[in-house]
Design a protein around this motif. Structure first.
Motif, PDB file in Angstrom:
ATOM      1  N   LEU A  49      51.858  51.424  43.396  1.00  0.00           N
ATOM      2  CA  LEU A  49      52.111  49.986  43.224  1.00  0.00           C
ATOM      3  C   LEU A  49      53.339  49.741  42.355  1.00  0.00           C
ATOM      4  CD1 LEU A  49      48.479  48.585  42.709  1.00  0.00           C
ATOM      5  CD2 LEU A  49      49.901  48.437  44.765  1.00  0.00           C
ATOM      6  N   ASN A  50      53.521  50.584  41.324  1.00  0.00           N
ATOM      7  CA  ASN A  50      54.659  50.415  40.426  1.00  0.00           C
ATOM      8  C   ASN A  50      55.996  50.656  41.128  1.00  0.00           C
ATOM      9  OD1 ASN A  50      53.057  49.762  38.214  1.00  0.00           O
ATOM     10  ND2 ASN A  50      52.867  51.896  37.549  1.00  0.00           N
ATOM     11  N   LYS A  51      55.951  51.405  42.214  1.00  0.00           N
ATOM     12  CA  LYS A  51      57.188  51.658  42.962  1.00  0.00           C
ATOM     13  C   LYS A  51      57.522  50.511  43.915  1.00  0.00           C
ATOM     14  CE  LYS A  51      56.944  56.716  42.879  1.00  0.00           C
ATOM     15  NZ  LYS A  51      56.779  57.959  43.688  1.00  0.00           N
ATOM     16  N   HIS A  52      56.572  49.570  44.034  1.00  0.00           N
ATOM     17  CA  HIS A  52      56.772  48.442  44.953  1.00  0.00           C
ATOM     18  C   HIS A  52      56.415  47.143  44.226  1.00  0.00           C
ATOM     19  CE1 HIS A  52      57.142  51.435  48.169  1.00  0.00           C
ATOM     20  NE2 HIS A  52      56.057  51.991  47.669  1.00  0.00           N
ATOM     21  N   ASN A  53      57.241  46.790  43.264  1.00  0.00           N
ATOM     22  CA  ASN A  53      56.958  45.631  42.422  1.00  0.00           C
ATOM     23  C   ASN A  53      56.968  44.313  43.189  1.00  0.00           C
ATOM     24  OD1 ASN A  53      56.669  47.146  40.053  1.00  0.00           O
ATOM     25  ND2 ASN A  53      58.884  47.214  39.755  1.00  0.00           N
ATOM     26  N   ASP A  54      57.604  44.304  44.348  1.00  0.00           N
ATOM     27  CA  ASP A  54      57.650  43.069  45.128  1.00  0.00           C
ATOM     28  C   ASP A  54      56.347  42.815  45.892  1.00  0.00           C
ATOM     29  OD1 ASP A  54      58.150  45.333  46.633  1.00  0.00           O
ATOM     30  OD2 ASP A  54      59.281  44.235  48.166  1.00  0.00           O
ATOM     31  N   PHE A  55      55.439  43.793  45.843  1.00  0.00           N
ATOM     32  CA  PHE A  55      54.160  43.654  46.535  1.00  0.00           C
ATOM     33  C   PHE A  55      53.105  43.213  45.520  1.00  0.00           C
ATOM     34  CE2 PHE A  55      50.061  45.432  47.943  1.00  0.00           C
ATOM     35  CZ  PHE A  55      49.979  44.903  49.227  1.00  0.00           C
ATOM     36  N   ASN A  56      52.607  41.990  45.648  1.00  0.00           N
ATOM     37  CA  ASN A  56      51.620  41.454  44.716  1.00  0.00           C
ATOM     38  C   ASN A  56      50.218  41.869  45.156  1.00  0.00           C
ATOM     39  OD1 ASN A  56      49.854  39.855  43.145  1.00  0.00           O
ATOM     40  ND2 ASN A  56      51.399  38.252  42.912  1.00  0.00           N
ATOM     41  N   PHE A  57      49.771  42.994  44.623  1.00  0.00           N
ATOM     42  CA  PHE A  57      48.485  43.544  45.046  1.00  0.00           C
ATOM     43  C   PHE A  57      47.342  42.590  44.735  1.00  0.00           C
ATOM     44  CE2 PHE A  57      44.660  46.035  43.850  1.00  0.00           C
ATOM     45  CZ  PHE A  57      44.318  46.472  45.126  1.00  0.00           C
ATOM     46  N   LEU A  58      47.378  41.934  43.577  1.00  0.00           N
ATOM     47  CA  LEU A  58      46.297  41.030  43.172  1.00  0.00           C
ATOM     48  C   LEU A  58      46.116  39.905  44.178  1.00  0.00           C
ATOM     49  CD1 LEU A  58      44.198  40.462  40.963  1.00  0.00           C
ATOM     50  CD2 LEU A  58      45.887  38.983  39.859  1.00  0.00           C
ATOM     51  N   GLU A  59      47.223  39.350  44.662  1.00  0.00           N
ATOM     52  CA  GLU A  59      47.137  38.258  45.630  1.00  0.00           C
ATOM     53  C   GLU A  59      46.577  38.742  46.972  1.00  0.00           C
ATOM     54  OE1 GLU A  59      47.563  34.952  45.433  1.00  0.00           O
ATOM     55  OE2 GLU A  59      47.610  35.366  43.275  1.00  0.00           O
ATOM     56  N   HIS A  60      47.003  39.936  47.399  1.00  0.00           N
ATOM     57  CA  HIS A  60      46.480  40.500  48.644  1.00  0.00           C
ATOM     58  C   HIS A  60      44.988  40.833  48.515  1.00  0.00           C
ATOM     59  CE1 HIS A  60      50.111  40.987  51.161  1.00  0.00           C
ATOM     60  NE2 HIS A  60      50.748  41.048  50.002  1.00  0.00           N
ATOM     61  N   GLN A  61      44.633  41.355  47.356  1.00  0.00           N
ATOM     62  CA  GLN A  61      43.230  41.676  47.095  1.00  0.00           C
ATOM     63  C   GLN A  61      42.379  40.409  47.118  1.00  0.00           C
ATOM     64  OE1 GLN A  61      42.316  42.759  43.041  1.00  0.00           O
ATOM     65  NE2 GLN A  61      40.819  44.290  43.691  1.00  0.00           N
ATOM     66  N   LYS A  62      42.881  39.370  46.483  1.00  0.00           N
ATOM     67  CA  LYS A  62      42.162  38.098  46.444  1.00  0.00           C
ATOM     68  C   LYS A  62      41.988  37.524  47.853  1.00  0.00           C
ATOM     69  CE  LYS A  62      42.452  33.412  44.560  1.00  0.00           C
ATOM     70  NZ  LYS A  62      43.167  32.508  43.639  1.00  0.00           N
ATOM     71  N   LYS A  63      43.036  37.563  48.652  1.00  0.00           N
ATOM     72  CA  LYS A  63      42.955  37.039  50.022  1.00  0.00           C
ATOM     73  C   LYS A  63      41.926  37.818  50.834  1.00  0.00           C
ATOM     74  CE  LYS A  63      45.648  36.042  54.193  1.00  0.00           C
ATOM     75  NZ  LYS A  63      44.592  36.601  55.066  1.00  0.00           N
ATOM     76  N   PHE A  64      41.935  39.136  50.682  1.00  0.00           N
ATOM     77  CA  PHE A  64      40.977  39.970  51.415  1.00  0.00           C
ATOM     78  C   PHE A  64      39.539  39.611  51.037  1.00  0.00           C
ATOM     79  CE2 PHE A  64      38.266  43.788  51.116  1.00  0.00           C
ATOM     80  CZ  PHE A  64      38.116  44.061  52.471  1.00  0.00           C
ATOM     81  N   LEU A  65      39.289  39.462  49.728  1.00  0.00           N
ATOM     82  CA  LEU A  65      37.937  39.154  49.264  1.00  0.00           C
ATOM     83  C   LEU A  65      37.500  37.767  49.720  1.00  0.00           C
ATOM     84  CD1 LEU A  65      38.137  40.654  45.667  1.00  0.00           C
ATOM     85  CD2 LEU A  65      36.880  41.582  47.610  1.00  0.00           C
ATOM     86  N   LEU A  66      38.421  36.793  49.671  1.00  0.00           N
ATOM     87  CA  LEU A  66      38.077  35.452  50.133  1.00  0.00           C
ATOM     88  C   LEU A  66      37.778  35.450  51.633  1.00  0.00           C
ATOM     89  CD1 LEU A  66      40.597  33.214  48.141  1.00  0.00           C
ATOM     90  CD2 LEU A  66      38.115  33.317  47.864  1.00  0.00           C
ATOM     91  N   ASP A  67      38.493  36.288  52.375  1.00  0.00           N
ATOM     92  CA  ASP A  67      38.222  36.392  53.814  1.00  0.00           C
ATOM     93  C   ASP A  67      36.805  36.891  54.086  1.00  0.00           C
ATOM     94  OD1 ASP A  67      40.685  35.441  54.520  1.00  0.00           O
ATOM     95  OD2 ASP A  67      41.583  37.419  54.873  1.00  0.00           O
ATOM     96  N   LEU A  68      36.303  37.738  53.190  1.00  0.00           N
ATOM     97  CA  LEU A  68      34.948  38.249  53.356  1.00  0.00           C
ATOM     98  C   LEU A  68      33.902  37.135  53.240  1.00  0.00           C
ATOM     99  CD1 LEU A  68      34.939  41.613  51.348  1.00  0.00           C
ATOM    100  CD2 LEU A  68      34.889  41.313  53.815  1.00  0.00           C
ATOM    101  N   TYR A  69      34.238  36.100  52.470  1.00  0.00           N
ATOM    102  CA  TYR A  69      33.299  34.985  52.291  1.00  0.00           C
ATOM    103  C   TYR A  69      33.399  33.944  53.406  1.00  0.00           C
ATOM    104  CZ  TYR A  69      32.538  36.623  47.470  1.00  0.00           C
ATOM    105  OH  TYR A  69      32.205  37.361  46.370  1.00  0.00           O
ATOM    106  N   GLN A  70      34.395  34.079  54.271  1.00  0.00           N
ATOM    107  CA  GLN A  70      34.618  33.068  55.306  1.00  0.00           C
ATOM    108  C   GLN A  70      33.403  32.814  56.207  1.00  0.00           C
ATOM    109  OE1 GLN A  70      37.095  30.850  55.837  1.00  0.00           O
ATOM    110  NE2 GLN A  70      37.810  31.549  53.835  1.00  0.00           N
ATOM    111  N   PRO A  71      32.686  33.855  56.650  1.00  0.00           N
ATOM    112  CA  PRO A  71      31.512  33.584  57.499  1.00  0.00           C
ATOM    113  C   PRO A  71      30.484  32.678  56.832  1.00  0.00           C
ATOM    114  CG  PRO A  71      32.102  35.900  57.600  1.00  0.00           C
ATOM    115  CD  PRO A  71      32.941  35.296  56.511  1.00  0.00           C
ATOM    116  N   LEU A  72      30.360  32.786  55.509  1.00  0.00           N
ATOM    117  CA  LEU A  72      29.428  31.922  54.780  1.00  0.00           C
ATOM    118  C   LEU A  72      29.980  30.518  54.598  1.00  0.00           C
ATOM    119  CD1 LEU A  72      27.949  34.013  51.797  1.00  0.00           C
ATOM    120  CD2 LEU A  72      26.708  33.063  53.732  1.00  0.00           C
TER     121      LEU A  72
END
Length: 295
Positions: A49-72
């Motif tokens: 992750l440190n080699k790719h500072n332009d990639f916001n892992f936290l935001e991608h992680q958050k989007k993935f987790l929110l997608d998991l709640y979509q069926p509910l």
């Protein structure tokens, strides 16, 4: 609480899903004990992750987790994810979902232990080690989170005992806080099946009369070993902490060091290798000494 808060058209939920704990290795790697070296895996991933500072892992992680709640969430304003062991990642949940509403229900830790004995038919200290972190660390972590987040209006702290004794008032206030219309029908949860499933309160999940089963469970007497554990656990927590946690009291005349609790403390400590168990216990002891010196 889960049954009451989901008993409306605006809110959906399901049986305890442990969704976020399934991704704890990305949320809080220190919780994971694996056959491979998880610390090395964590370091390797962080280097990537440190080699790719332009990639916001936290935001991608958050989007993935929110997608998991979509069926509910289809057709609902709120989704409730209730899992007791989320106490392990309370600060991380707040960081991941700053706009979420977090309800923290505190219960007298002594009564939590008593409930574990009765609800899950735990008779031996070895079996109780499945709840070791919950009993030893959970109340302290919840207290720490409350102190650090008491001014955040998106957090709501309440006592389980107040919910039992003043159900309508507590639930009405929570509905107002959630901005969901409250009616007295909400208190009638018999027809609410949203929360039922494999996990959760076995009494509520049962098709039998809830109040009758709970009444029967209160009649069950604890064994001498179980009572000795409760006395030792109360001594471990101390009267000052119990009062600070929720103005809870225990007959400190019976609270003392016991063989049952000492045996419990020393069981399965290998499970805590990745949790800095010894360091945490040192911190607990230091805090108890500090309290004694500042009485």
């Amino acid at each position: 609480m889960q049954a009451l808060l989901s008993n409306n058209r605006d809110t959906n939920t399901c049986s305890e899903s442990w969704i976020l704990l399934n991704y704890a290795n990305q949320i809080k790697p220190s919780l994971i004990h694996s056959t491979f070296d998880n610390n090395l895996a964590k370091d390797a991933f962080e280097e990537y992750l440190n080699k790719h500072n332009d990639f916001n892992f936290l935001e991608h992680q958050k989007k993935f987790l929110l997608d998991l709640y979509q069926p509910l969430g289809k057709g609902y304003r709120y989704v409730i994810d209730k899992t007791p062991r989320y106490w392990e990642i309370l600060p991380e949940i707040r960081e991941l979902f700053p706009k979420s509403k977090i309800i923290v229900i505190k219960r007298n830790p002594i009564e939590v232990a008593r409930s574990i004995f009765k609800t899950w038919n735990v008779e031996q200290m070895q079996a109780l080690t499945a709840y070791k972190r919950d009993l030893l660390f959970g109340p302290g972590r919840i207290t720490e989170f409350e102190k650090n987040n008491k001014d955040n209006s998106r957090n709501y702290f309440l006592r389980y005992e107040d919910l039992l004794n003043n159900t309508e008032s507590v639930v009405r206030n929570l509905y107002y806080w959630m901005d969901v219309t409250f009616t007295s029908d909400i208190l009638k949860i018999n027809n609410n099946v949203k929360y039922k499933g494999k996990f959760g309160d076995p009494y509520l999940n049962s098709n039998k009369d809830y109040q009758k089963i709970k009444a029967e469970s209160r009649i069950l007497e604890l064994s001498k070993l179980q009572m000795e554990f409760l006395d030792g656990y109360a001594n471990f927590l101390g009267p000052e902490f119990l009062m600070e946690y929720g103005e809870y009291k225990y007959d400190m005349g019976t609270a003392k060091k016991t063989l049952a609790f000492s045996h419990f403390i020393h069981l399965n400590n290998n499970q805590f290798e990745n949790y800095n168990f010894k360091e945490r216990m040192k911190a607990v002891i230091k805090e108890k000494i500090f309290r004694l010196l500042n009485k």
